[in-house]
Design an enzyme around this catalytic site. Sequence first.
Site, PDB file in Angstrom:
ATOM      1  N   ASP A  33       0.864  -1.181   0.000  1.00  0.00           N
ATOM      2  CA  ASP A  33       0.000   0.000   0.000  1.00  0.00           C
ATOM      3  C   ASP A  33       0.905   1.236   0.000  1.00  0.00           C
ATOM      4  OD1 ASP A  33      -1.867   2.126   0.828  1.00  0.00           O
ATOM      5  OD2 ASP A  33      -3.234   0.483   1.279  1.00  0.00           O
ATOM      6  N   ILE A  34       0.624   2.191  -0.879  1.00  0.00           N
ATOM      7  CA  ILE A  34       1.503   3.379  -0.947  1.00  0.00           C
ATOM      8  C   ILE A  34       1.161   4.421   0.114  1.00  0.00           C
ATOM      9  CG2 ILE A  34       2.293   3.212  -3.340  1.00  0.00           C
ATOM     10  CD1 ILE A  34       0.045   5.211  -4.064  1.00  0.00           C
ATOM     11  N   GLN A  96     -14.510   2.017   2.327  1.00  0.00           N
ATOM     12  CA  GLN A  96     -13.910   1.586   1.056  1.00  0.00           C
ATOM     13  C   GLN A  96     -13.665   2.797   0.176  1.00  0.00           C
ATOM     14  OE1 GLN A  96     -16.270  -1.258  -1.244  1.00  0.00           O
ATOM     15  NE2 GLN A  96     -14.504  -1.811  -2.527  1.00  0.00           N
ATOM     16  N   HIS A 102     -10.334  -6.102  -2.328  1.00  0.00           N
ATOM     17  CA  HIS A 102      -8.989  -6.266  -1.758  1.00  0.00           C
ATOM     18  C   HIS A 102      -9.069  -6.536  -0.266  1.00  0.00           C
ATOM     19  CE1 HIS A 102     -10.044  -1.992  -1.529  1.00  0.00           C
ATOM     20  NE2 HIS A 102      -9.330  -1.933  -0.415  1.00  0.00           N
ATOM     21  N   PHE A 103      -8.045  -7.265   0.210  1.00  0.00           N
ATOM     22  CA  PHE A 103      -7.771  -7.370   1.640  1.00  0.00           C
ATOM     23  C   PHE A 103      -6.582  -6.479   1.959  1.00  0.00           C
ATOM     24  CE2 PHE A 103      -9.309 -11.937   1.271  1.00  0.00           C
ATOM     25  CZ  PHE A 103     -10.373 -11.808   2.143  1.00  0.00           C
ATOM     26  N   HIS A 104      -6.676  -5.776   3.085  1.00  0.00           N
ATOM     27  CA  HIS A 104      -5.496  -5.128   3.654  1.00  0.00           C
ATOM     28  C   HIS A 104      -4.856  -6.100   4.638  1.00  0.00           C
ATOM     29  CE1 HIS A 104      -6.623  -0.835   2.733  1.00  0.00           C
ATOM     30  NE2 HIS A 104      -7.820  -1.389   2.658  1.00  0.00           N
TER      31      HIS A 104
HETATM   32  P1  5GP Z   1      -9.888   0.950   0.926  1.00  0.00           P
HETATM   33  O1  5GP Z   1      -9.947   2.369   1.444  1.00  0.00           O
HETATM   34  O2  5GP Z   1     -10.698   0.824  -0.332  1.00  0.00           O
HETATM   35  O3  5GP Z   1     -10.178  -0.096   1.941  1.00  0.00           O
HETATM   36  O4  5GP Z   1      -8.365   0.720   0.545  1.00  0.00           O
HETATM   37  C1  5GP Z   1      -7.764   1.173  -0.627  1.00  0.00           C
HETATM   38  C2  5GP Z   1      -6.294   1.217  -0.388  1.00  0.00           C
HETATM   39  O5  5GP Z   1      -5.639   1.360  -1.632  1.00  0.00           O
HETATM   40  C3  5GP Z   1      -5.836   2.416   0.473  1.00  0.00           C
HETATM   41  O6  5GP Z   1      -5.187   1.952   1.641  1.00  0.00           O
HETATM   42  C4  5GP Z   1      -4.924   3.197  -0.432  1.00  0.00           C
HETATM   43  O7  5GP Z   1      -3.798   3.718   0.234  1.00  0.00           O
HETATM   44  C5  5GP Z   1      -4.522   2.171  -1.472  1.00  0.00           C
HETATM   45  N1  5GP Z   1      -4.229   2.753  -2.765  1.00  0.00           N
HETATM   46  C6  5GP Z   1      -4.957   3.664  -3.442  1.00  0.00           C
HETATM   47  N2  5GP Z   1      -4.377   3.955  -4.624  1.00  0.00           N
HETATM   48  C7  5GP Z   1      -3.256   3.192  -4.693  1.00  0.00           C
HETATM   49  C8  5GP Z   1      -2.221   3.043  -5.682  1.00  0.00           C
HETATM   50  O8  5GP Z   1      -2.210   3.672  -6.744  1.00  0.00           O
HETATM   51  N3  5GP Z   1      -1.226   2.162  -5.397  1.00  0.00           N
HETATM   52  C9  5GP Z   1      -1.187   1.448  -4.224  1.00  0.00           C
HETATM   53  N4  5GP Z   1      -0.161   0.634  -4.054  1.00  0.00           N
HETATM   54  N5  5GP Z   1      -2.142   1.552  -3.280  1.00  0.00           N
HETATM   55  C10 5GP Z   1      -3.162   2.428  -3.512  1.00  0.00           C
END
Ligand code: 5GP
Length: 140
Positions: A33-34, A96, A102-104
């Site tokens: 995650d970036i 989200q 996705h899983f974190h």
């Molecule tokens: P959510 O908020 O949907 O549970 O998680 C999405 C995750 O994707 C976030 O933790 C965010 O930092 C990560 N993310 C968003 N855009 C990018 C990207 O371009 N590259 C990477 N590696 N992670 C991303």
Amino acid sequence: MAESAPCVFCRIVEGEIPCFKLHEDPRTLAFMDINPFHDGHCLVITKAHAENLYAADEADLAAAIAVAKRLAIAVNQVLRPDGINLVQANGAGAGQSVFHFHFHVFPRKLNDNAQFNWGHKPGDMARIGELAERIKRAMP
Ligand code: 5GP
Ligand code: ZN
């Protein structure tokens, strides 16, 4: 998804956006995650676009959880966090922000007061890249 899809994770799968890749197989892709909450925060996604858990293919989900286990073992070995959560959000109200399943793998520290909506603070790319190499090597 179609070429030049707006979905950021589909673009990563298609190689249009770079990532610090940890693992790839026919059903899943895993990468750092970036915007890590803590060092070692990484993601496993289904390669096929599915907006959320409700839409995801069951065989893809099974593959993703198996990869999440291997990632968690590797992150635990490399970073020795106080704990690791698997986090998976469905819908904006659940926090989200990328609407592709996705899983974190979410390392924790005692008393870090992590919230479900932890915010996205850009990480240090050199540090993330270095950790990616170490986690990749530690994957069982
Ligand atoms: P959510 O908020 O949907 O549970 O998680 C999405 C995750 O994707 C976030 O933790 C965010 O930092 C990560 N993310 C968003 N855009 C990018 C990207 O371009 N590259 C990477 N590696 N992670 C991303
Ligand atoms: Zn997608």
